[in-house]
Design a protein around this motif. Sequence first.
Motif, PDB file in Angstrom:
ATOM      1  N   LEU A 140     -27.224 -10.057 -10.936  1.00  0.00           N
ATOM      2  CA  LEU A 140     -27.699 -11.176 -10.120  1.00  0.00           C
ATOM      3  C   LEU A 140     -28.990 -10.835  -9.388  1.00  0.00           C
ATOM      4  O   LEU A 140     -29.890 -11.668  -9.263  1.00  0.00           O
ATOM      5  CB  LEU A 140     -26.629 -11.596  -9.108  1.00  0.00           C
ATOM      6  CG  LEU A 140     -25.365 -12.255  -9.673  1.00  0.00           C
ATOM      7  CD1 LEU A 140     -24.396 -12.565  -8.543  1.00  0.00           C
ATOM      8  CD2 LEU A 140     -25.716 -13.522 -10.442  1.00  0.00           C
ATOM      9  N   THR A 155     -22.431 -12.027  -1.336  1.00  0.00           N
ATOM     10  CA  THR A 155     -21.195 -12.080  -2.130  1.00  0.00           C
ATOM     11  C   THR A 155     -19.990 -11.873  -1.233  1.00  0.00           C
ATOM     12  O   THR A 155     -18.966 -12.557  -1.374  1.00  0.00           O
ATOM     13  CB  THR A 155     -21.236 -11.013  -3.240  1.00  0.00           C
ATOM     14  OG1 THR A 155     -22.352 -11.269  -4.102  1.00  0.00           O
ATOM     15  CG2 THR A 155     -19.954 -11.041  -4.064  1.00  0.00           C
ATOM     16  N   TYR A 158     -19.847 -15.187   1.111  1.00  0.00           N
ATOM     17  CA  TYR A 158     -19.695 -16.509   0.501  1.00  0.00           C
ATOM     18  C   TYR A 158     -18.891 -16.525  -0.802  1.00  0.00           C
ATOM     19  O   TYR A 158     -18.563 -17.606  -1.293  1.00  0.00           O
ATOM     20  CB  TYR A 158     -21.075 -17.114   0.222  1.00  0.00           C
ATOM     21  CG  TYR A 158     -21.854 -17.477   1.459  1.00  0.00           C
ATOM     22  CD1 TYR A 158     -21.630 -18.681   2.126  1.00  0.00           C
ATOM     23  CD2 TYR A 158     -22.825 -16.622   1.971  1.00  0.00           C
ATOM     24  CE1 TYR A 158     -22.344 -19.020   3.260  1.00  0.00           C
ATOM     25  CE2 TYR A 158     -23.548 -16.957   3.115  1.00  0.00           C
ATOM     26  CZ  TYR A 158     -23.304 -18.155   3.755  1.00  0.00           C
ATOM     27  OH  TYR A 158     -24.015 -18.499   4.875  1.00  0.00           O
ATOM     28  N   GLY A 159     -18.607 -15.349  -1.376  1.00  0.00           N
ATOM     29  CA  GLY A 159     -17.985 -15.307  -2.701  1.00  0.00           C
ATOM     30  C   GLY A 159     -19.068 -15.310  -3.775  1.00  0.00           C
ATOM     31  O   GLY A 159     -20.200 -15.744  -3.532  1.00  0.00           O
ATOM     32  N   VAL A 160     -18.705 -14.855  -4.970  1.00  0.00           N
ATOM     33  CA  VAL A 160     -19.694 -14.675  -6.040  1.00  0.00           C
ATOM     34  C   VAL A 160     -20.349 -15.994  -6.438  1.00  0.00           C
ATOM     35  O   VAL A 160     -21.581 -16.081  -6.551  1.00  0.00           O
ATOM     36  CB  VAL A 160     -19.040 -14.019  -7.284  1.00  0.00           C
ATOM     37  CG1 VAL A 160     -20.052 -13.940  -8.433  1.00  0.00           C
ATOM     38  CG2 VAL A 160     -18.526 -12.631  -6.949  1.00  0.00           C
ATOM     39  N   ASP A 161     -19.563 -17.038  -6.650  1.00  0.00           N
ATOM     40  CA  ASP A 161     -20.115 -18.311  -7.135  1.00  0.00           C
ATOM     41  C   ASP A 161     -21.062 -18.942  -6.122  1.00  0.00           C
ATOM     42  O   ASP A 161     -22.158 -19.406  -6.478  1.00  0.00           O
ATOM     43  CB  ASP A 161     -18.990 -19.289  -7.485  1.00  0.00           C
ATOM     44  CG  ASP A 161     -18.188 -18.848  -8.700  1.00  0.00           C
ATOM     45  OD1 ASP A 161     -18.689 -17.970  -9.439  1.00  0.00           O
ATOM     46  OD2 ASP A 161     -17.073 -19.355  -8.893  1.00  0.00           O
ATOM     47  N   GLU A 162     -20.650 -18.972  -4.856  1.00  0.00           N
ATOM     48  CA  GLU A 162     -21.504 -19.563  -3.814  1.00  0.00           C
ATOM     49  C   GLU A 162     -22.754 -18.719  -3.601  1.00  0.00           C
ATOM     50  O   GLU A 162     -23.854 -19.262  -3.401  1.00  0.00           O
ATOM     51  CB  GLU A 162     -20.729 -19.688  -2.498  1.00  0.00           C
ATOM     52  CG  GLU A 162     -21.420 -20.508  -1.429  1.00  0.00           C
ATOM     53  CD  GLU A 162     -21.400 -21.992  -1.735  1.00  0.00           C
ATOM     54  OE1 GLU A 162     -22.422 -22.480  -2.254  1.00  0.00           O
ATOM     55  OE2 GLU A 162     -20.379 -22.640  -1.470  1.00  0.00           O
ATOM     56  N   GLU A 164     -24.293 -16.943  -5.831  1.00  0.00           N
ATOM     57  CA  GLU A 164     -25.225 -17.206  -6.930  1.00  0.00           C
ATOM     58  C   GLU A 164     -25.885 -18.570  -6.767  1.00  0.00           C
ATOM     59  O   GLU A 164     -27.079 -18.730  -7.052  1.00  0.00           O
ATOM     60  CB  GLU A 164     -24.521 -17.130  -8.282  1.00  0.00           C
ATOM     61  CG  GLU A 164     -25.492 -17.357  -9.438  1.00  0.00           C
ATOM     62  CD  GLU A 164     -24.965 -16.987 -10.802  1.00  0.00           C
ATOM     63  OE1 GLU A 164     -25.770 -16.970 -11.751  1.00  0.00           O
ATOM     64  OE2 GLU A 164     -23.750 -16.727 -10.928  1.00  0.00           O
ATOM     65  N   ALA A 165     -25.127 -19.556  -6.288  1.00  0.00           N
ATOM     66  CA  ALA A 165     -25.720 -20.878  -6.048  1.00  0.00           C
ATOM     67  C   ALA A 165     -26.824 -20.807  -4.989  1.00  0.00           C
ATOM     68  O   ALA A 165     -27.853 -21.478  -5.099  1.00  0.00           O
ATOM     69  CB  ALA A 165     -24.630 -21.863  -5.613  1.00  0.00           C
TER      70      ALA A 165
END
Length: 423
Positions: A140, A155, A158-162, A164-165
Amino acid sequence: MAGISNREIALETLIEILEHGQFSHIYLKAVLDKYSYLDKNERAFINRLVNGTVERKIQLDYIIDSFSKTKAKKMKPLIRTIIRMGVYEIFYMDAVPDSATCNEYVKLAKKRGFAGLSGFVNGVLRNISRNKEKIEFKELGVKYSIPQWLVDKWTKDYGVDEAEAIMAGFLEPQDLCVRVNTSKITREDLVKNLEESGVKVRICDSLDSALYISGYDSLASLDAFKKGLFYVQDYSSQLVPKLAGVKATDHIIDVCSAPGGKALHCGELASDGLVVARDLTDAKVSLIQENINRTGATNVTAVKWDATVLDEDAVRKYDIVIADLPCSGLGIIRKKPDIKYNQTEDTLAELVALQGQILDTVCEYVKDGGVLCYSTCTINKDENENQVEHFLSSHKEFKMEKMTQLLPDREHDGFFICVMKKN
């Protein structure tokens, strides 16, 4: 310098930003002002090449290191910058064929006294051009050109998906957001005025003070800007007076105000009230005053004051205290792409301490029943939610009314706002 090319202007600019530590948004603006005689498309090319190379620096170095025996960090600064620019053009700009791009940067290396390394520049760029379809960005930090410590931090928060967003959001194109000066013109009339000047205008549906503009040559050339009919202010920043609930008769103090956008906005809304716009230095106060003069605000006063120092005369005098405090700026990476390379965990900790010191001081200015509105242009939780939690734990007279964390997207930057009411 006679016969200077657009790429050479970009090269000089990038050397100053990436090698000498100049702030990208300030230095690039000065360069574009200096070369204001160039065609609009030429200045747009310089702007995109400089901003893009800064924005994608980590990714560009990854690509270079994949194809060069001499790694980017070991190269001579000028050669490193030339190759970064070339790689950016090859991957992200299609004005000319790759072969022509390579030739231009070989010529630039020779012109700058590195004829002996022109073959190296040529070999690296042509090798990258031939193999660009095969390059993958699995990490990333490389894909979005974000330092790894920030990838890890976001990460975790916010967590991986958030996370990355968020990183993808920083790379989204964004039109310039402006606020209508409703004391001088209606939004409808401003739209008409701008469109007649050849500006593309997009109306913001969720904020009646906001417009998005593009397609103009320069702000300074727009008659509407000269007359103070609008003010450059991000959507997120325009939310502050709205969420703070500014009323017509309010007395408001903005403690870290420069360049004054929120204070001027508050001045429009508090039409029968008063706004004091403070900041730390003469230069910042002069900038606020310049914007007061341009927009014609009559109820906003610019004052030099250190926000960490208690002003006994201001205690319990204000209905609303706006505290948009110094922060890491990690929500506005799109506007200041070099900021992600300049922040460290130590600087974040220093900023958190400074914010806490200022909040402890300026909360004294809030009247009973008044509001303290804390905001930052970051997505760092230590400066935002955690800062608020710490403040409220030691100031029981305040209660949180509303809190919002905006994340970067096409409409706005990353921004945090918390409104706290004093009992």
